[in-house]
Motif scaffolding. Sequence first.
Motif, mmCIF file in Angstrom:
data_model
loop_
_atom_site.group_PDB
_atom_site.id
_atom_site.type_symbol
_atom_site.label_atom_id
_atom_site.label_comp_id
_atom_site.label_asym_id
_atom_site.label_seq_id
_atom_site.Cartn_x
_atom_site.Cartn_y
_atom_site.Cartn_z
ATOM 1 N N ARG A 5 0.841 -1.217 0.000
ATOM 2 C CA ARG A 5 0.000 0.000 0.000
ATOM 3 C C ARG A 5 0.865 1.253 0.000
ATOM 4 O O ARG A 5 0.579 2.225 -0.693
ATOM 5 N N ALA A 6 1.943 1.226 0.805
ATOM 6 C CA ALA A 6 2.820 2.398 0.890
ATOM 7 C C ALA A 6 3.566 2.629 -0.423
ATOM 8 O O ALA A 6 3.674 3.768 -0.892
ATOM 9 N N SER A 7 4.072 1.571 -1.040
ATOM 10 C CA SER A 7 4.818 1.739 -2.293
ATOM 11 C C SER A 7 3.908 2.191 -3.436
ATOM 12 O O SER A 7 4.343 2.895 -4.347
ATOM 13 N N ARG A 8 2.649 1.790 -3.384
ATOM 14 C CA ARG A 8 1.680 2.171 -4.412
ATOM 15 C C ARG A 8 1.486 3.689 -4.459
ATOM 16 O O ARG A 8 1.216 4.250 -5.527
ATOM 17 N N THR A 9 1.635 4.371 -3.332
ATOM 18 C CA THR A 9 1.407 5.821 -3.281
ATOM 19 C C THR A 9 2.412 6.600 -4.115
ATOM 20 O O THR A 9 2.134 7.734 -4.504
ATOM 21 N N GLN A 10 3.575 6.012 -4.401
ATOM 22 C CA GLN A 10 4.576 6.719 -5.205
ATOM 23 C C GLN A 10 4.117 6.924 -6.639
ATOM 24 O O GLN A 10 4.608 7.813 -7.324
#
Length: 166
Positions: free
Chosen positions: A32-37
Amino acid sequence: MRLLWGFLHVLCAVIAAVGVVFLGAGLKQLWRASRTQRWPTAPGKVISTDELMHLRKVPEGEGGGSRLLYEAQVHYEYTVGRVLIGSTRVRVTPSETSSEARSQATLARYPPGQELRVFYNPEDPTESVLEPGAHPLDFVRAGVGGTLVLVAGAAPLIARWFAARL
């Protein structure tokens, strides 16, 4: 001796199960965190900042009592299309910390009135972050889960090695 081996295998299975749960939750959080990039950005502005203090109860098994946690809350607004949206989310993961200095450092990065780029979810523009991507603390849950799985897998092998030496 069979009873001891049976207990060891059951204990390792429980530890492995807990590890798999932690590992799965940690990997989901990292995804989820990496998707925000890859999210698009929109112009935004910091409206205000607050430092919230939360008193959390510590379970009796961990010493009991209570623990003071700090949360840097950054109120910002951004525009997607013609819609003005407000949010307080800095990262995908919660921003509570036991370190007041870390909370103050976050607040110092976002003074009221500052213009900034807000990363927003194109599928749901009301979901946004100021700091995209995974951060060092985001790896803790997956790391603990992976460690538990490794320990659970290695423990029977180590026990057999020691038993062969006796």
